[in-house]
Design a protein around this motif. Structure first.
Motif, PDB file in Angstrom:
ATOM      1  N   THR A   1       0.813  -1.213   0.000  1.00  0.00           N
ATOM      2  CA  THR A   1       0.000   0.000   0.000  1.00  0.00           C
ATOM      3  C   THR A   1       0.848   1.266   0.000  1.00  0.00           C
ATOM      4  N   ASP A   2       2.161   1.117   0.148  1.00  0.00           N
ATOM      5  CA  ASP A   2       3.065   2.263   0.004  1.00  0.00           C
ATOM      6  C   ASP A   2       3.311   2.478  -1.490  1.00  0.00           C
ATOM      7  N   SER A   3       2.315   3.029  -2.147  1.00  0.00           N
ATOM      8  CA  SER A   3       2.285   3.059  -3.602  1.00  0.00           C
ATOM      9  C   SER A   3       3.468   3.789  -4.213  1.00  0.00           C
ATOM     10  N   ALA A   4       3.883   4.890  -3.599  1.00  0.00           N
ATOM     11  CA  ALA A   4       4.988   5.660  -4.172  1.00  0.00           C
ATOM     12  C   ALA A   4       6.273   4.847  -4.175  1.00  0.00           C
TER      13      ALA A   4
ATOM     14  N   ALA B   1      10.148   1.777  -7.422  1.00  0.00           N
ATOM     15  CA  ALA B   1      10.979   0.576  -7.585  1.00  0.00           C
ATOM     16  C   ALA B   1      10.682  -0.123  -8.904  1.00  0.00           C
ATOM     17  N   ALA B   2       9.397  -0.177  -9.280  1.00  0.00           N
ATOM     18  CA  ALA B   2       9.030  -0.795 -10.554  1.00  0.00           C
ATOM     19  C   ALA B   2       9.556   0.022 -11.730  1.00  0.00           C
ATOM     20  N   ALA B   3       9.527   1.336 -11.605  1.00  0.00           N
ATOM     21  CA  ALA B   3      10.016   2.194 -12.680  1.00  0.00           C
ATOM     22  C   ALA B   3      11.504   2.001 -12.921  1.00  0.00           C
TER      23      ALA B   3
ATOM     24  N   GLY C   1      -1.191  -2.867  -4.818  1.00  0.00           N
ATOM     25  CA  GLY C   1       0.171  -3.237  -5.194  1.00  0.00           C
ATOM     26  C   GLY C   1       0.305  -3.440  -6.691  1.00  0.00           C
ATOM     27  N   ALA C   2      -0.661  -4.127  -7.293  1.00  0.00           N
ATOM     28  CA  ALA C   2      -0.624  -4.353  -8.741  1.00  0.00           C
ATOM     29  C   ALA C   2      -0.749  -3.041  -9.498  1.00  0.00           C
ATOM     30  N   GLN C   3      -1.600  -2.155  -9.025  1.00  0.00           N
ATOM     31  CA  GLN C   3      -1.782  -0.868  -9.691  1.00  0.00           C
ATOM     32  C   GLN C   3      -0.498  -0.039  -9.638  1.00  0.00           C
ATOM     33  N   ALA C   4       0.192  -0.067  -8.495  1.00  0.00           N
ATOM     34  CA  ALA C   4       1.437   0.695  -8.363  1.00  0.00           C
ATOM     35  C   ALA C   4       2.522   0.138  -9.275  1.00  0.00           C
ATOM     36  N   ILE C   5       2.621  -1.183  -9.364  1.00  0.00           N
ATOM     37  CA  ILE C   5       3.608  -1.794 -10.259  1.00  0.00           C
ATOM     38  C   ILE C   5       3.311  -1.427 -11.703  1.00  0.00           C
TER      39      ILE C   5
ATOM     40  N   ASP D   1      -9.908 -10.086 -10.298  1.00  0.00           N
ATOM     41  CA  ASP D   1      -9.833  -8.625 -10.280  1.00  0.00           C
ATOM     42  C   ASP D   1      -8.396  -8.151 -10.453  1.00  0.00           C
ATOM     43  N   VAL D   2      -7.450  -8.839  -9.798  1.00  0.00           N
ATOM     44  CA  VAL D   2      -6.054  -8.441  -9.917  1.00  0.00           C
ATOM     45  C   VAL D   2      -5.483  -8.888 -11.256  1.00  0.00           C
ATOM     46  N   ASP D   3      -5.849 -10.063 -11.722  1.00  0.00           N
ATOM     47  CA  ASP D   3      -5.408 -10.499 -13.053  1.00  0.00           C
ATOM     48  C   ASP D   3      -5.761  -9.445 -14.112  1.00  0.00           C
ATOM     49  N   LYS D   4      -6.937  -8.859 -13.997  1.00  0.00           N
ATOM     50  CA  LYS D   4      -7.372  -7.862 -14.971  1.00  0.00           C
ATOM     51  C   LYS D   4      -6.517  -6.600 -14.901  1.00  0.00           C
ATOM     52  N   ILE D   5      -6.104  -6.220 -13.700  1.00  0.00           N
ATOM     53  CA  ILE D   5      -5.206  -5.066 -13.555  1.00  0.00           C
ATOM     54  C   ILE D   5      -3.888  -5.349 -14.267  1.00  0.00           C
ATOM     55  N   VAL D   6      -3.372  -6.559 -14.060  1.00  0.00           N
ATOM     56  CA  VAL D   6      -2.098  -6.939 -14.676  1.00  0.00           C
ATOM     57  C   VAL D   6      -2.240  -6.982 -16.193  1.00  0.00           C
ATOM     58  N   GLN D   7      -3.291  -7.596 -16.682  1.00  0.00           N
ATOM     59  CA  GLN D   7      -3.499  -7.702 -18.121  1.00  0.00           C
ATOM     60  C   GLN D   7      -3.671  -6.333 -18.773  1.00  0.00           C
ATOM     61  N   SER D   8      -4.322  -5.417 -18.060  1.00  0.00           N
ATOM     62  CA  SER D   8      -4.555  -4.085 -18.636  1.00  0.00           C
ATOM     63  C   SER D   8      -3.271  -3.273 -18.729  1.00  0.00           C
ATOM     64  N   ALA D   9      -2.210  -3.700 -18.029  1.00  0.00           N
ATOM     65  CA  ALA D   9      -0.933  -2.991 -18.080  1.00  0.00           C
ATOM     66  C   ALA D   9      -0.128  -3.326 -19.321  1.00  0.00           C
TER      67      ALA D   9
END
Length: 350
Positions: free
Chosen positions: A59-62, A67-69, A86-90, A155-163
């Motif tokens: 939840t520490d999105s920043a 780190a992902a960037a 977490g998935a959204q931040a990545i 729900d999380v799979d969809k976040i990952v796929q949309s990336a």
């Protein structure tokens, strides 16, 4: 300069093993590891002194986004299948830090409880699988990437796929029941089989849901560790890195080496508990799905639902061939370790 890997879950069972396999295969890689606190990070730092540790949660999105960037590859295992922030931040970090000329790669861990949706929808707990519940990760890929929204982890799979984009390349690794001792420095314990053993040892009865016909697939943790290495290696192979069958919407990898009935596993646990002297008589008992979900230590209702996955993709594209020991052999260790954790001693024979 080595490949930069951002890995979550280094203190966990899956993540600790993924890190161990990657670090052994590629000691020159640069690892950035997300851990909850400095105290929890001590055993990680002791084993991997050259790794960079970031302290915080998903939840520490920043922190996660940055780190992902900065990473070439993100290996996401910490609550990865259910934590949307977490998935959204990545996803955001990878998109911000990469381009079509220099894409970022994301190896994301889901789980095959995503395939149990039909049993929950139809309330057919304890029954065996029907033909349309078996999913091959190549032949049935269109069904897999369009599973119903109510499917577990969907729900999380969809976040990952949309990336997925020219700048963000994604592979979803979707293991079933995992067994064996993990290779990480903290948690080496799996979940489903040890939890079933613990329930049996504490209550004297190993649960079987309903008619006891439900089936799952399984994989040894060492084979999963090997698959993490193969997926990360694929990011550096020009013939694979740009292949949408490896990194893209179709890059959905099941990881199984066999299948089991949960009723059989319950019977093996009961036999082992008796053989090792922790119970006087091996016993299994029928329970309802509602009852098993209320038992201490059961995090999902997996024992009463079917999850049938067939791993085609990892073998075809990555040359993955599972070699781990049998699930049946694992049960003896699970029973003895859970008994020790509970402080149980073998009973004297009457």
């Amino acid at each position: 300069m080595g490949l930069k890997i951002f890995l979550t879950g280094a203190t966990g069972y899956i993540g600790g093993t993924a890190l161990a396999y990657l670090a052994k295969s590629h000691p020159g890689y640069e690892f950035t590891l997300l851990v909850r606190s400095e105290e929890k990070g001590k055993p990680i730092k002791a084993k991997y002194p050259n790794a960079k540790l970031l302290y915080g949660g998903l939840t520490d999105s920043a922190v996660v986004e940055q780190a992902a960037a900065e990473a070439d590859v993100v290996v996401h295992t910490a609550d990865s299948s259910d934590n949307a922030p977490g998935a959204q931040a990545i996803a955001k970090g990878l998109a911000r830090g990469h381009s079509a000329e220099k894409p970022g790669y994301w190896v994301h861990v889901s789980g095959t409880s995503i395939l149990t949706w039909f049993d929950r929808q139809e309330k057919r707990f304890g029954e065996g699988p029907v033909p349309n519940q078996k999913y091959h990760d190549i032949d049935d890929i269109d069904r897999i990437v369009t599973l119903p929204d109510e499917a577990h982890h969907r729900d999380v799979d969809k976040i990952v796929q949309s990336a997925i984009s020219d700048a963000v390349k994604v592979a979803i690794l979707c293991p079933p029941t995992i067994y064996g001792k993990g290779s990480g420095p903290v948690n080496t314990r799996s979940v489903q089989i040890p939890n079933m053993a613990r329930i049996g040892l504490k209550n004297g009865v190993v649960p079987i849901v309903g008619a006891g016909k439900t089936e799952w697939d399984h994989v040894h943790i060492d084979d999963l560790g090997d698959l993490f290495v193969r997926l990360v290696d694929a990011t550096q192979d020009p013939s694979l890195a740009g292949n949408p069958e490896v990194f893209g919407l179709h890059g959905y990898f099941f990881a199984e080496s066999g299948s089991h009935r949960w009723a059989d596993v319950a019977g093996w646990i009961a036999e082992e508990a008796s053989r090792q002297g922790f119970v006087r008589e091996a016993r299994t008992g029928s329970v309802t799905q509602s009852e098993v979900e209320l038992l201490e230590g059961v995090s999902t209702g997996s024992y009463g639902q079917n999850s049938k996955s067939v791993a085609q993709r990892a073998g075809r594209y990555l040359g993955w061939r599972p070699k781990g020991g049998s699930l049946r052999d694992e049960v003896a260790r699970a029973v003895s370790e859970e008994a020790a954790a509970l402080g149980l001693a073998p009973k004297e024979k009457a």
